[in-house]
Scaffold this motif. Structure first.
Motif, PDB file in Angstrom:
ATOM      1  N   VAL A  66       0.853  -1.185   0.000  1.00 10.97           N
ATOM      2  CA  VAL A  66       0.000   0.000   0.000  1.00 10.97           C
ATOM      3  C   VAL A  66       0.891   1.238   0.000  1.00 10.97           C
ATOM      4  O   VAL A  66       1.779   1.370   0.848  1.00 10.97           O
ATOM      5  CB  VAL A  66      -0.932   0.019   1.238  1.00 10.97           C
ATOM      6  N   ARG A  67       0.658   2.131  -0.961  1.00 10.68           N
ATOM      7  CA  ARG A  67       1.387   3.398  -0.997  1.00 10.68           C
ATOM      8  C   ARG A  67       0.850   4.293   0.105  1.00 10.68           C
ATOM      9  O   ARG A  67      -0.361   4.393   0.298  1.00 10.68           O
ATOM     10  CB  ARG A  67       1.210   4.095  -2.354  1.00 10.68           C
ATOM     11  N   ARG A  68       1.752   4.934   0.837  1.00  7.22           N
ATOM     12  CA  ARG A  68       1.356   5.759   1.974  1.00  7.22           C
ATOM     13  C   ARG A  68       2.136   7.071   1.958  1.00  7.22           C
ATOM     14  O   ARG A  68       3.275   7.111   1.526  1.00  7.22           O
ATOM     15  CB  ARG A  68       1.622   5.011   3.281  1.00  7.22           C
ATOM     16  N   ASP A  69       1.504   8.118   2.470  1.00 11.40           N
ATOM     17  CA  ASP A  69       2.204   9.385   2.645  1.00 11.40           C
ATOM     18  C   ASP A  69       3.203   9.223   3.784  1.00 11.40           C
ATOM     19  O   ASP A  69       2.959   8.489   4.746  1.00 11.40           O
ATOM     20  CB  ASP A  69       1.224  10.509   2.991  1.00 11.40           C
ATOM     21  N   CYS A  70       4.330   9.932   3.665  1.00 11.54           N
ATOM     22  CA  CYS A  70       5.329   9.818   4.731  1.00 11.54           C
ATOM     23  C   CYS A  70       5.974  11.162   5.020  1.00 11.54           C
ATOM     24  O   CYS A  70       6.020  12.045   4.173  1.00 11.54           O
ATOM     25  CB  CYS A  70       6.399   8.787   4.384  1.00 11.54           C
ATOM     26  N   TRP A  71       6.410  11.271   6.249  1.00 11.03           N
ATOM     27  CA  TRP A  71       7.238  12.398   6.648  1.00 11.03           C
ATOM     28  C   TRP A  71       8.668  12.091   6.238  1.00 11.03           C
ATOM     29  O   TRP A  71       9.079  10.923   6.183  1.00 11.03           O
ATOM     30  CB  TRP A  71       7.218  12.571   8.165  1.00 11.03           C
ATOM     31  N   VAL A  72       9.441  13.126   5.961  1.00 13.41           N
ATOM     32  CA  VAL A  72      10.853  12.946   5.636  1.00 13.41           C
ATOM     33  C   VAL A  72      11.658  13.992   6.393  1.00 13.41           C
ATOM     34  O   VAL A  72      11.222  15.133   6.584  1.00 13.41           O
ATOM     35  CB  VAL A  72      11.101  13.031   4.099  1.00 13.41           C
ATOM     36  N   GLY A  73      12.808  13.561   6.854  1.00  9.59           N
ATOM     37  CA  GLY A  73      13.731  14.458   7.538  1.00  9.59           C
ATOM     38  C   GLY A  73      15.151  14.068   7.193  1.00  9.59           C
ATOM     39  O   GLY A  73      15.394  13.021   6.584  1.00  9.59           O
ATOM     40  N   SER A  74      16.091  14.923   7.573  1.00  8.43           N
ATOM     41  CA  SER A  74      17.490  14.623   7.272  1.00  8.43           C
ATOM     42  C   SER A  74      18.388  15.059   8.412  1.00  8.43           C
ATOM     43  O   SER A  74      18.068  15.960   9.188  1.00  8.43           O
ATOM     44  CB  SER A  74      17.933  15.322   5.984  1.00  8.43           C
ATOM     45  N   LEU A  75      19.506  14.375   8.474  1.00  8.98           N
ATOM     46  CA  LEU A  75      20.581  14.721   9.399  1.00  8.98           C
ATOM     47  C   LEU A  75      21.847  14.834   8.564  1.00  8.98           C
ATOM     48  O   LEU A  75      22.139  13.961   7.739  1.00  8.98           O
ATOM     49  CB  LEU A  75      20.740  13.631  10.470  1.00  8.98           C
ATOM     50  N   LEU A  76      22.576  15.928   8.749  1.00  8.62           N
ATOM     51  CA  LEU A  76      23.825  16.169   8.026  1.00  8.62           C
ATOM     52  C   LEU A  76      24.979  16.122   9.008  1.00  8.62           C
ATOM     53  O   LEU A  76      24.794  16.355  10.210  1.00  8.62           O
ATOM     54  CB  LEU A  76      23.782  17.539   7.345  1.00  8.62           C
TER      55      LEU A  76
END
Length: 189
Positions: free
Chosen positions: A162-172
């Motif tokens: 099932v395709r789902r919306d997601c949150w995305v974040g990053s760490l550099l």
């Protein structure tokens, strides 16, 4: 690549193998792990065996996925963390905590430790975190670890077909006071 072991004052991060299969199987029976992660549901003994005996060692040997069991100093499995290579200089972190060990900061501590390792030892310049919208516990771990929340991706992940919306974040690396292997020029706002 040979698996590495990382330590903190409270944790041992090491690869998992056949001796850990029963602990992985038991932890993955938690409905929240099956709901919010991509582990199969129902999670069967053969899934745990495939994970500890094939998927984890293959990821290390191919340099494609670096999986760490998060163990307490007494040897108990507290969680699981993986860093999957997604492209040149980019990895994606995924994790879960065993139900009885949630809320103690173990996964946040493990995430920071593993990210420092991948930044300094493998030259990764960006670690991404993604979680299905609504997975507040995963988001809380990412935020405590210093990930910058970048937004919501429509249909950004596939969980059990099932395709789902997601949150995305990053760490550099610079978020942890570490140098990058490539120059970074942030956008002007």
């Amino acid at each position: 690549m040979e698996p590495v072991t990382l330590t903190t004052d409270r944790l041992l991060l090491r690869t998992v193998g056949p001796a850990d299969t029963d602990a992985v199987y038991a932890a993955a029976q938690d409905p929240d792990i099956q709901r919010w992660t991509v582990v199969p549901s129902p999670y069967l003994p053969e899934h745990a065996r495939g994970f500890t005996e094939e998927m984890v060692p293959d990821g290390w040997s191919q340099g494609s996925m670096f999986t760490f069991g998060v163990f307490l100093t007494g040897g108990e499995l507290a969680g699981m963390l993986g860093l999957t290579m997604r492209g040149l200089g980019t990895a994606e972190v995924g994790f879960w905590a065993a139900k009885e060990h949630r809320g103690r900061g173990y996964v946040t501590e493990a995430t920071l430790t593993a990210c420092r390792w991948i930044f300094t030892e493998l030259g990764v310049d960006r670690v991404e975190w993604r979680a299905e919208v609504g997975n507040a516990a995963s988001r809380a771990v990412a935020e405590r670890a210093g990930f910058a929340m970048e937004g919501t991706l429509r249909s950004g992940l596939n969980n059990k077909g099932v395709r789902r919306d997601c949150w995305v974040g990053s760490l550099l690396p610079c978020d942890l006071g570490l140098p990058s292997t490539a120059p970074y020029l942030p956008a002007r706002t």
